[in-house]
Design an enzyme around this catalytic site. Structure first.
Site, PDB file in Angstrom:
ATOM      1  N   GLU A 198      31.934  11.945  -9.651  1.00 41.23           N
ATOM      2  CA  GLU A 198      31.501  10.725 -10.322  1.00 41.23           C
ATOM      3  C   GLU A 198      32.677   9.867 -10.782  1.00 41.23           C
ATOM      4  OE1 GLU A 198      28.145  13.368 -10.038  1.00 41.23           O
ATOM      5  OE2 GLU A 198      30.153  13.702 -10.850  1.00 41.23           O
TER       6      GLU A 198
ATOM      7  N   HIS B  25      18.645  16.804 -16.178  1.00 42.03           N
ATOM      8  CA  HIS B  25      17.989  15.821 -15.317  1.00 42.03           C
ATOM      9  C   HIS B  25      17.035  14.915 -16.092  1.00 42.03           C
ATOM     10  CE1 HIS B  25      19.280  18.856 -12.347  1.00 42.03           C
ATOM     11  NE2 HIS B  25      19.372  17.831 -11.518  1.00 42.03           N
TER      12      HIS B  25
END
Length: 444
Positions: free
Chosen positions: A160, A232
């Site tokens: 990321e 999540h």
């Protein structure tokens, strides 16, 4: 997510051979189950983090399905009447032919995909990249590589910070960088790049960053789906409120998603677009098919009122609307819990509902003016309270409109805990929690 197990070979002197074989066999089974391929030419060569299946909770009288929200627009006329909509071709509602605009039924991920396709088609210097964008975990980028090629739509390694750093550099040379962080939960490794580099470059360069025509947009799905758990289901937007120079937008619907995303892509300032993942399929609207934008930095009043202002964004906005309707026409089971003044046949309170849309920079002037008219405010979001949009907004409005307030500013949010897998439903602000806060604030 199973990353490569090849580094285990270097540890073979310490790990029994049988254990390594078992791990490799398990990894192979997982890759097969996830549809991964060993062919380097395959778009799914590198396995992705698994996306939780989105299964909205069963509807009840008090809390109907999200897809039934009346805030979704289901006709061409209402879609084209969206406040602030601006068509890029400059021909207004009549369109270039003079015969009007067309709409098409889309859910949220289809509207995002439509916006990305529009950006790539209208700007040859635009690029879409991220982990598995060639296939698309949530289908937001599905098919773009076939349409625009691997040089403009491409997968990246699982890094990321690398995705964000590459995007910053790409924008610096005049390209339009549209990066995807596969889950908002995984944006934290990119935090330094975003708040220390992206947020500061335009200021540090005296407005020279990015080069003319360049822009930086980071997309990421956020929020809970009911069973995503710790990694999540997070809503990380509050972490970016102190990063001056970054804009942060969160849409509530397909029309909003397309217009705000295209506006973000064309904004010279870096913009984070956080997309409520539970709405990817649940939210369906008639969406204008032409190229259009919606204004960043401007909230939208989606319901007028004079007795109380309710402020939210993203998924909880629909929860708020249902709670307001419940207070307007309470079922018999809830009437005993209402103060006498709020029970039928007394007139129902007139409650204003505002969609923030942009949480950074926060539209404090508009929020202050709203409270000056109603005297009461309730803020609702899914993220926890600490360091949140709600605490920031309540503090600022409280300072600016203190003498106008008739009650303490209310806040309904997630809890200051990790998102609990088994009890995720209790973490989310639901209709009854919002309903209770509305009653408490009105009765103060």
């Amino acid at each position: 997510m199973i990353r490569s197990i090849r580094p285990l070979a270097a540890l073979s002197t310490r790990i029994p051979t049988g254990t390594i074989r078992s791990i490799r066999r398990y990894a192979a089974q997982a890759e097969s189950a996830n549809g991964s391929s060993d062919d380097p030419k395959s778009p799914s060569f590198r396995q992705s983090r698994s996306a939780p299946t989105i299964q909205p909770p069963a509807a009840t009288t008090e809390e109907p399905s999200l897809g039934e929200s009346p805030l979704f627009l289901h006709t061409t006329e209402t879609a084209l009447s969206t406040p602030g909509i601006r068509f890029t071709d400059g021909h207004g509602l009549k369109g270039p032919t003079g015969k009007g605009r067309q709409t098409r039924r889309m859910n949220l991920y289809q509207a995002i995909r439509d916006a990305l396709g529009t950006a790539l088609a209208t700007n040859p210097k635009s690029f879409v990249f991220g982990e598995d964008v060639q296939t698309g975990v949530f289908r937001c980028t599905t098919g773009l590589v076939d349409e625009f090629g691997k040089k403009r739509v491409f997968n990246t390694p699982l890094t990321e910070q690398g995705i964000a750093g590459f995007a910053i550099g790409l924008a610096s040379v005049g390209a339009t960088a549209i990066a995807e962080i596969q889950f908002g939960d995984y944006i934290f490794p990119a935090f330094d790049q975003l708040v220390n580099e992206a947020a500061k470059q335009r200021y540090a360069s005296g407005g020279a960053y990015p080069l003319e025509g360049g822009s930086l947009t980071i997309r990421a799905p956020i929020g809970s789906v009911g069973h995503g758990g710790l990694y999540h289901s997070q809503s990380p937007e509050g972490y970016f409120l102190g990063a001056a120079g970054l804009k942060v937008v969160i849409p509530r619907s397909p029309i909003q998603a397309k217009g705000l995303l295209l506006a973000a892509i064309r904004d010279p300032n870096p913009v984070l677009v956080f997309e409520p993942k539970i709405l990817y399929r649940a939210a369906v609207e008639e969406v204008p098919t032409d190229d259009y934008t919606l204004p960043i930095g401007q909230p939208e009043i989606v319901r007028e009122g004079t007795d109380l202002t309710v402020v939210s964004y993203g998924t909880p906005l629909h929860i708020c609307h249902r709670a307001i309707e419940l207070l307007k026409s309470p079922p018999p089971s809830l009437i005993p819990f209402l103060p006498e003044a709020l029970r039928p046949p007394n007139p129902a309170p007139a409650i204003q509902l505002i969609d923030l849309r942009t949480i950074s920079p926060m539209p404090l002037g508009a929020m202050t003016e709203a409270v000056k008219k109603t005297g009461r405010m309730v803020i609702v979001h899914e993220a926890g309270k600490a360091g949140s949009v709600g605490n920031d907004l309540a503090g600022e409005v409280g300072r600016r409109a203190f003498e106008y307030l008739e009650a303490p500013i209310g806040l309904v949010s997630g809890w200051d805990t990790p998102v609990p897998l088994t009890f995720e439903k209790f973490y989310q602000p639901d209709v009854i929690r919002v309903f209770d806060k509305l009653v408490e604030t009105l009765a103060y």
